[in-house]
Design an enzyme around this catalytic site. Structure first.
Site, PDB file in Angstrom:
ATOM      1  N   LYS A   1      12.020   0.460  56.879  1.00 33.44           N
ATOM      2  CA  LYS A   1      11.540   0.835  55.534  1.00 33.44           C
ATOM      3  C   LYS A   1      10.020   0.951  55.493  1.00 33.44           C
ATOM      4  O   LYS A   1       9.482   1.813  54.799  1.00 33.44           O
ATOM      5  CB  LYS A   1      12.022  -0.194  54.505  1.00 33.44           C
ATOM      6  CG  LYS A   1      13.485  -0.035  54.123  1.00 33.44           C
ATOM      7  CD  LYS A   1      13.791   1.372  53.631  1.00 33.44           C
ATOM      8  CE  LYS A   1      15.016   1.498  52.776  1.00 33.44           C
ATOM      9  NZ  LYS A   1      15.380   2.915  52.526  1.00 33.44           N
TER      10      LYS A   1
ATOM     11  N   TYR B   1      15.920  -3.723  58.781  1.00 34.47           N
ATOM     12  CA  TYR B   1      15.752  -2.884  57.588  1.00 34.47           C
ATOM     13  C   TYR B   1      14.272  -2.842  57.157  1.00 34.47           C
ATOM     14  O   TYR B   1      13.731  -1.784  56.845  1.00 34.47           O
ATOM     15  CB  TYR B   1      16.642  -3.488  56.494  1.00 34.47           C
ATOM     16  CG  TYR B   1      16.639  -2.804  55.157  1.00 34.47           C
ATOM     17  CD1 TYR B   1      17.348  -1.619  54.942  1.00 34.47           C
ATOM     18  CD2 TYR B   1      15.952  -3.368  54.075  1.00 34.47           C
ATOM     19  CE1 TYR B   1      17.372  -1.021  53.690  1.00 34.47           C
ATOM     20  CE2 TYR B   1      15.971  -2.771  52.816  1.00 34.47           C
ATOM     21  CZ  TYR B   1      16.688  -1.596  52.628  1.00 34.47           C
ATOM     22  OH  TYR B   1      16.715  -0.995  51.388  1.00 34.47           O
TER      23      TYR B   1
END
Ligand code: NAI
Length: 740
Positions: A168, A164
């Site tokens: 991101k 993640y």
């Protein structure tokens, strides 16, 4: 109260708007007049399953409140379909909020390929695909606002979120480049890292925080960033709980660990580690240009090092931290010498737009022309060499970030006309340093000498953006200041179109900065194409004054002061407006095509007749020959009587004029071809006769003080010549000699 921010007529696509933050954005945009596409795949937080209910519910909520909305149930991986939904329902797309997201949190080694891929597909690739589908619509309508949703996990890292975090922070990179590519189409792209209570955070946040961190505390930032009146672009914001902060990069001053001609070692890195990581006086580069331009400074510092057996490290921004005028003022740069022949003034004259189309220009372009001379503004060329060679970077107390340096103003004063050749020496001194708040101004005084004779004085005003605030004075009695023109129509206006190759030509006079020729380098500097050298426009403006108010007489040109206001692109037309006030000619140069003022607050001071500049002693030139004058006269005669002489003489003569037993110059008198010609250099074809004699003997002959028959080599040459061309050539020689 100020006007509320409205979005009437705007079409907004919010991805993942079936719940959490996305839902809140959708409701807020709709409440303020926007038509909203509520996209949501309707799966669970890990990306499993799908349903239309999440999006439908939000659309119902909006409609119940009187707003306009449609639902879309596609995954963001089908980018085109989401944008098509907006076009089908509302005919356009103005604002895109890339918000959809899922989690597959696992400690690093437990992340499967599937966990990695799906996170990247939904967050990073999904945002790419939807944005790409919207891009051309925004570009064509010259309006677009895009939000990327990053995360503190990406910015700072977070245990169990390697997949993640990577995706991101990838979104931030994507946004940074889109902000650059979209700028000229009024497409802005900003990134947020929110904190809010939602189903994504409910497993990691206690209930009281989930309740406190309402998505409603994030939405206002998103709405503002997407409003047409907001000019923010490329920003990164942390937002949550009613607080918003902006983030930026910070870079330590660092250390140079390499020495000229020596290897760079890991030990040097170890030894300087503290300095490399020291954030005192840190830089905050905002663009890739600002980031990389320090490398030029590093290279010039390394290049200018005296190689010592004990390598030490050097600060990348000067030898000491901070800006300390007390240490810098009065410091001298190493003296710089500049040797040139007639070639450089001619090249310079071409560089500042002189052309043989104008007969007045010939004396600046042809070394054989009568009164051949050098443009006064050529005086900046030897002086700038001391700066260009990177001397400023070694001045103590001058902690310059070269990414922030602008050439602000220029002053040039002449005490003698610039010689057409010579060996000059320039001495540069830091005259003063001013604190202008937003930046520092370094006044660099450069005196240029020929031997012991002072030829000219330059003052370079160098503006260092962001270096102000060190508590220094704002003004200096040493500064040559700009003066505004009178408030009346100009007395004269000169217009000159630069060529597309103007900068390519001008740079040959010694300013090699690739900004003026390399489109890629110019793009890095934020310019759409290479720009003209400021000192090239300066040369144009100066010669306009010289022509209109000084009859192109360089002895009348005393001084010039200029402020560089706006860049000029090669090919644009320069329009110089001039006002005469006594001996001062005020000038302002505009770019005709745009009307923007390129040169402002400028003036030229002309000498009164009693002050006219006197040419230097001939001895100061590298080689100054008495025979030059005679040849100039011959050139003039050929121009007048060339046709007749060609008919009579029909021969090519080459003259090798020697000085101290070495050939100092060659002249060719061509009375065989066309209507005759005089030029410097050996004969282009075969010479019928070659004369070799010293400068003194030549003048002696001309003045009748020496008998040609007594000069051995002349004698030989003339004898040979008699055989070749007959008596008429003797007649020509006697014509030359009789004249004098
Ligand atoms: P959420 O789970 O409430 O909202 C995400 C929405 O995206 C869901 O409704 C989900 O159905 C939808 N979605 C998931 N995959 C999709 C796909 N392939 N196509 C279309 N829609 C899809 O979570 P929340 O908190 O509102 O998150 C919104 C964004 O903010 C996410 O990108 C998240 O990573 C980010 N974020 C949230 C933080 C927070 O504190 N809530 C912290 C940092 C980032």
């Amino acid at each position: 109260m100020s006007e509320p921010l409205r979005f009437d007529g705007r079409v907004v696509l919010v991805t993942g708007a079936g719940g959490g933050l996305g839902r809140t954005y959708a409701l807020a945009f709709a409440e303020r007049g926007a038509s909203v596409v509520v996209n949501d795949l309707g799966g669970d937080i890990k990306g499993h399953g799908k349903s239309s209910s999440a999006a439908d519910k939000v659309v119902e909520e909006i409609r119940a409140r009187g707003g306009k909305a449609v639902a879309n149930y596609d995954s963001v991986e089908a980018g085109e379909k989401l944008v098509q939904a907006a076009l089908d329902a509302f005919g356009r797309i103005d604002i895109l909020i890339n918000n959809a997201g899922i989690l597959r949190d696992r400690s690093f080694t437990r992340i499967s390929d599937e966990d990695w891929d799906i996170i990247h597909r939904v967050h990073l690739k999904g945002s790419f695909l939807v944005t790409r589908a919207a891009w051309n619509h925004m570009k064509n309508q010259k309006f677009g606002r895009i939000i990327m949703t990053s995360s503190a996990a990406g910015i700072y890292g977070n245990f169990g979120q390697a997949n993640y975090s990577a995706a991101k922070l990838g979104l931030l990179g994507l946004a940074n480049t889109l902000a650059i590519e979209g700028r000229k189409y009024n497409i802005h792209c900003n990134t947020i890292a929110p904190t809010a209570g939602s189903r994504l955070t409910q497993t990691v946040m206690p209930q009281d925080l989930l309740d406190a961190f309402k998505p409603e505390y994030v939405a206002p930032l998103v709405l503002w960033l997407c409003h047409e009146s907001c000019q923010e672009n490329s920003g990164l914001f942390e937002v949550g709980a009613g607080w918003i902060g902006k983030l930026r990069w910070e870079r330590s001053l660092g250390a140079i660990l390499r020495q000229k001609n020596l290897a760079m070692t890991p030990e040097a890195v170890r030894d300087e580690w503290e300095k490399i990581c020291d954030f005192s006086n840190a830089n905050k580069p905002r663009t890739i240009q600002e980031s990389v331009s320090i490398l030029n400074d590093v290279l010039s510092q390394i290049e200018s090092q005296d190689v010592s057996p004990n390598p030490t490290s050097y600060s990348a921004s000067g030898s000491s931290a901070g800006f300390d005028p007390t240490r810098s003022i009065g410091q001298k740069l190493p003296p710089f010498s500049y040797e040139y022949t007639h070639l450089q003034p001619i090249l310079y004259a071409l560089g500042v737009g002189m052309s043989t189309k104008d007969p007045d220009h010939l004396k600046f372009l042809f070394e054989g022309s009568e009164g051949f001379c050098c443009l006064p503004t050529f005086g900046v060329i030897p002086a700038q060499s001391s700066m260009i060679s990177g001397g400023l970077s070694n001045i103590p107390g001058l902690n310059i970030d070269f990414t922030k340096v602008l050439h602000g103003e220029q002053y040039l004063e002449l005490y003698k006309p610039m010689p057409t050749s010579g060996k000059l020496t320039s001495e540069a001194t830091i005259a003063d340093i001013l604190d202008k708040g937003s930046g520092a101004v370094i006044l660099l005084d450069v005196h240029t000498y020929s031997g012991k004779d002072l030829l000219c004085y330059n003052q370079f005003s160098v503006f260092v953006v962001g270096a102000g605030g060190f508590g220094g004075k704002r003004t200096s009695e040493k500064a040559k200041i700009t003066v505004n023109p009178p408030n009346r129509p100009p007395d004269a206006v000169a217009t000159d179109t630069t060529t597309v190759d103007q900068a390519a030509l001008y740079r040959l006079s010694g300013d090699w900065n690739p900004l003026h020729i390399d489109p890629n380098f110019a793009a890095l500097g934020g310019f759409q194409k290479p720009i003209l050298h400021g000192l090239c426009s300066f040369g144009f403006a100066a010669r306009h004054v010289l022509k209109y108010f000084a009859d192109n007489d360089v002895t009348k040109f005393k001084a010039i002061k200029i402020r560089f206001a706006k860049p000029v692109f090669p090919g644009q037309t320069l329009q110089t407006e001039m006002w005469k006030e006594g001996n001062r000619i005020h000038i302002q140069t505009k770019v005709k095509e745009t009307g923007s003022v390129a040169i402002a607050g400028a003036y030229v001071d002309l000498a009164s007749s009693s002050e006219q500049l006197v040419a230097k002693e001939p001895s100061a030139k590298v080689v100054e020959l008495q025979s030059d004058l005679v040849f100039q006269e011959i050139g003039r005669r050929i121009k007048e009587e060339g046709n007749q002489l060609v008919k009579k003489v029909n021969a090519v003569f080459q003259w090798n004029i020697t000085k101290d037993d070495k050939t100092a110059v060659q002249w060719t008198i061509d009375l065989k071809n066309g209507s005759g010609e005089l030029y410097q250099g050996p004969a282009r074809g075969k010479a019928d006769t070659v004369f070799t004699l010293s400068d003194e003997d030549f003048l002696g002959l001309v003045l009748g003080k020496i008998n040609p028959q007594k000069v051995h080599r002349i004698n030989a040459a003339i004898s040979k010549h008699l055989l070749l061309s007959g008596l008429c050539n003797i007649r020509f020689s006697s014509w030359i000699f009789k004249k004098w």
